[in-house]
Design an enzyme around this catalytic site. Structure first.
Site, PDB file in Angstrom:
ATOM      1  N   GLU A 231       0.839  -1.197   0.000  1.00  0.00           N
ATOM      2  CA  GLU A 231       0.000   0.000   0.000  1.00  0.00           C
ATOM      3  C   GLU A 231       0.865   1.234   0.000  1.00  0.00           C
ATOM      4  O   GLU A 231       1.963   1.235   0.557  1.00  0.00           O
ATOM      5  CB  GLU A 231      -0.897   0.027   1.252  1.00  0.00           C
ATOM      6  CG  GLU A 231      -2.131  -0.836   1.138  1.00  0.00           C
ATOM      7  CD  GLU A 231      -3.031  -0.749   2.367  1.00  0.00           C
ATOM      8  OE1 GLU A 231      -4.098  -1.376   2.337  1.00  0.00           O
ATOM      9  OE2 GLU A 231      -2.670  -0.063   3.338  1.00  0.00           O
TER      10      GLU A 231
ATOM     11  N   ARG B  89     -16.490  -7.892  15.012  1.00  0.00           N
ATOM     12  CA  ARG B  89     -16.780  -8.183  16.416  1.00  0.00           C
ATOM     13  C   ARG B  89     -17.295  -6.922  17.090  1.00  0.00           C
ATOM     14  O   ARG B  89     -17.264  -5.844  16.500  1.00  0.00           O
ATOM     15  CB  ARG B  89     -15.484  -8.611  17.123  1.00  0.00           C
ATOM     16  CG  ARG B  89     -14.413  -7.519  17.009  1.00  0.00           C
ATOM     17  CD  ARG B  89     -13.206  -7.741  17.885  1.00  0.00           C
ATOM     18  NE  ARG B  89     -12.312  -6.595  17.809  1.00  0.00           N
ATOM     19  CZ  ARG B  89     -11.353  -6.438  16.933  1.00  0.00           C
ATOM     20  NH1 ARG B  89     -11.121  -7.361  16.018  1.00  0.00           N
ATOM     21  NH2 ARG B  89     -10.610  -5.353  16.949  1.00  0.00           N
TER      22      ARG B  89
HETATM   23  C1  MV4 Z   1      -1.180   1.993   7.340  1.00  0.00           C
HETATM   24  C2  MV4 Z   1      -0.558   3.183   7.779  1.00  0.00           C
HETATM   25  C3  MV4 Z   1      -0.126   4.056   6.801  1.00  0.00           C
HETATM   26  N1  MV4 Z   1      -0.316   3.769   5.502  1.00  0.00           N
HETATM   27  N2  MV4 Z   1      -1.334   1.756   6.035  1.00  0.00           N
HETATM   28  C4  MV4 Z   1      -1.631   0.015  11.652  1.00  0.00           C
HETATM   29  C5  MV4 Z   1      -2.636  -0.956  12.127  1.00  0.00           C
HETATM   30  C6  MV4 Z   1      -3.170  -1.622  10.915  1.00  0.00           C
HETATM   31  N3  MV4 Z   1      -4.547  -1.874  11.061  1.00  0.00           N
HETATM   32  C7  MV4 Z   1      -2.875  -0.666   9.817  1.00  0.00           C
HETATM   33  N4  MV4 Z   1      -1.967   0.304  10.321  1.00  0.00           N
HETATM   34  C8  MV4 Z   1      -1.488   1.284   9.531  1.00  0.00           C
HETATM   35  N5  MV4 Z   1      -1.636   1.098   8.195  1.00  0.00           N
HETATM   36  C9  MV4 Z   1      -0.898   2.632   5.157  1.00  0.00           C
HETATM   37  N6  MV4 Z   1      -1.066   2.373   3.862  1.00  0.00           N
HETATM   38  C10 MV4 Z   1      -0.424   3.411   9.137  1.00  0.00           C
HETATM   39  C11 MV4 Z   1      -0.891   2.457  10.023  1.00  0.00           C
HETATM   40  C12 MV4 Z   1      -0.715   2.771  11.405  1.00  0.00           C
HETATM   41  C13 MV4 Z   1      -1.816   2.988  12.230  1.00  0.00           C
HETATM   42  C14 MV4 Z   1      -3.111   2.869  11.770  1.00  0.00           C
HETATM   43  C15 MV4 Z   1      -4.181   3.069  12.589  1.00  0.00           C
HETATM   44  C16 MV4 Z   1      -3.972   3.426  13.906  1.00  0.00           C
HETATM   45  C17 MV4 Z   1      -2.704   3.544  14.398  1.00  0.00           C
HETATM   46  C18 MV4 Z   1      -1.604   3.324  13.563  1.00  0.00           C
HETATM   47  C19 MV4 Z   1      -0.325   3.461  14.076  1.00  0.00           C
HETATM   48  C20 MV4 Z   1       0.735   3.234  13.252  1.00  0.00           C
HETATM   49  C21 MV4 Z   1       0.555   2.879  11.917  1.00  0.00           C
END
Ligand code: MV4
Length: 502
Positions: A200, A292
């Site tokens: 991504e 959930r």
């Molecule tokens: C990401 C992102 C930035 N760009 N995807 C972290 C948990 C997982 N569910 C997906 N996550 C992330 N995906 C892209 N393309 C940054 C995160 C992320 C994050 C997302 C939601 C809440 C907290 C986070 C903390 C660090 C990184």
């Protein structure tokens, strides 16, 4: 409706479900490990079944033992709570085989959303915006790199079988891609037994915004608005709120419609959550769906006046949704702070042990979903979250002010906890301005400084108390020369007696 429900969980969420069952006049059965013999959910349930052992693996994850307990007690349904067996379709399928209703979505929906590559594909096909990227069953390094260059660096490699932050790898530059890609593949294979990865575009400092949905078994889908969950640490949410300060009425409608589209695409039939990332331009992208009940459901309950656990149980029993989309009204604002038995001053290390003192907040607009009590020993074996404190106010400012008041009232003795840390977060100007993103805690080291006015104020109060105490005791000593200090009441009574009066 069900007559008796077994709760395959522990702690605050088991208590939350038992309370709902009592509201609905349904009998409850708790299960408990050795370490949970004295837990609150065991005390509140109508019946309790012991699962020998301490670890989750030995107890709350033992689907067959739990099914046996349910059958023995005559439970007609099982509520999984969150975590543990809540998204294990092997378990929900076994429930069906045994004629016991699993209070949650159908196995097909859970499996489709559990595989993050499938979820992306299903969402793309349904017209849901996903983060620019690509997904492959089997791709060679060269082609993957070409794809990454097309998307543009930085990119993020994620495991298809991952989710919730497990198995992610950030690649900032092209020359790091090759090693990152093969490492991600082998890590995914090791951790999940599935080497598939996807790619991504990496979004810098995104907000985490999620939409609550509810779908019944008759094919009706509604949304209950969004929650802002950007205040996280190592993929553990710390503070959640509803509505999001970054979402206006128009965006709420658009996000809600997208979330309903997502739920429809997998024939969803329970309460669930569609997660989005919002980038710095305000664009939103589908991230994952959580199939959930979520920890942070109370903030949605506060602003909608709905009982999400009751909805979940009614849906599982085959009833139609009790509210139509047009009946859902969002009133005011709610914040939730997760209270953990952990020490923010020492890298948030868990702090299990005996709670020697506990005084919990209440009053207008305050709710404490707790799994503990004074005299309870927080076990070492499970998640150290001990309660969820949530508040409501007519405005965001009011709900935050109430949260600060409630946190000030919260007194926990015997274990380290994060109440002070929450106070620093809530008093932070950027938090109050709603300037949130998922890097907030990492980018605000001042949240950890102990040398703040709170501390100095406490020192001043303690010094004043010592001075007052000294002044009083020294005047008492003056009465009785070299005798130990006597209370002023006793001294006065003795003086009176010596004078011979009554
Ligand atoms: C990401 C992102 C930035 N760009 N995807 C972290 C948990 C997982 N569910 C997906 N996550 C992330 N995906 C892209 N393309 C940054 C995160 C992320 C994050 C997302 C939601 C809440 C907290 C986070 C903390 C660090 C990184």
């Amino acid at each position: 409706m069900f007559k008796k429900v077994l709760i395959a969980n522990r702690g605050e969420i088991a208590v939350r479900v038992i309370r709902c069952l009592r509201d609905m006049n349904i009998q409850s059965v708790a299960v408990f490990s050795d370490a949970d013999r004295d837990s609150l959910h065991v005390r509140w349930a109508d019946q309790a079944v012991h699962l020998p052992g301490n670890t989750a693996q030995e107890t709350y994850l033992q689907g067959e033992l739990i099914l046996k307990a349910a059958k023995r007690c005559g439970a007609d349904a099982i509520h999984p709570g969150y975590g543990f067996l809540s998204e294990q379709t092997e378990f929900s399928k076994r429930c069906a085989e045994e004629g016991i209703t699993f209070i949650g979505p159908n196995a097909f929906a859970v499996d489709q959303m559990g595989d993050k590559v499938t979820a992306r594909a299903v969402m793309k096909a349904a017209g849901v915006p996903v983060v620019p990227g690509g997904e492959w069953d089997d791709i060679d390094l060269g082609s993957a790199k070409v794809e990454a260059k097309k998307i543009g660096f930085p990119v993020m490699l994620k495991a298809a079988a991952g989710g919730g932050g497990k198995g992610m790898r950030l690649v900032r530059e092209e020359n790091q891609f090759e090693s990152a890609f093969s490492q991600a593949q082998s890590e995914a294979l090791g951790a999940f037994g599935d080497s598939r990865v996807y790619l991504e575009k990496y979004l810098e400092r995104p907000r985490h915004i999620e939409v609550q949905v509810a779908s019944d078994k008759l094919g009706t889908h509604i949304h209950l608005g969004e929650r802002e969950c950007s205040i996280q640490r190592r993929h553990q949410k710390v503070i959640e709120e509803a509505p999001s300060p970054a979402v206006n009425g128009e965006l709420r409608k658009r996000l809600g419609a997208i979330a309903v589209q997502a739920a429809k695409a997998v024939n969803y039939d329970s309460v669930g959550t569609v997660e989005f990332l919002m980038d710095e331009q305000g664009d939103v992208y589908f991230l994952e769906m959580n199939t959930r009940l979520q920890v942070e459901h109370p903030v949605t309950e506060w602003i909608t006046g709905l009982d999400l656990v009751r909805m979940q149980i009614e849906i599982a029993a085959g009833l139609p949704l009790s509210v139509a989309q047009d009946d859902v009204r969002f009133v005011g604002h709610s914040v939730e702070c997760r209270i953990y038995a952990e020490d923010p001053q020492h890298k948030f290390r868990p702090s299990p042990g005996l709670i020697t003192f506990l005084s919990t907040p209440s009053g207008p607009g305050v709710r404490d979903d707790s799994g503990v009590y004074q005299g309870y020993e927080v076990p070492i074996y499970y998640d150290p979250m001990i309660s969820k404190l949530s508040t409501w106010g007519a405005t965001r400012e009011e709900s935050i002010a109430r949260m600060i008041r409630a946190l000030d009232e919260y007194k926990i003795g015997g274990i380290a906890h994060n109440v002070e840390f929450h106070l620093r977060l809530l008093r932070h100007a950027d938090f109050q301005a709603g300037a949130l993103n998922t890097s907030f805690i990492d980018e605000h080291p001042e949240l950890f400084s102990t040398n703040d006015c709170d501390h100095n104020e406490q020192v001043a109060v303690i010094a004043a108390a010592i001075k007052t105490f000294r002044d009083k005791t020294s005047s008492a000593i003056a009465f009785s020369t070299d005798q130990p200090a006597t209370s002023e009441w006793k001294s006065a009574a003795r003086r009176e007696a010596a004078r011979g009066t009554h």
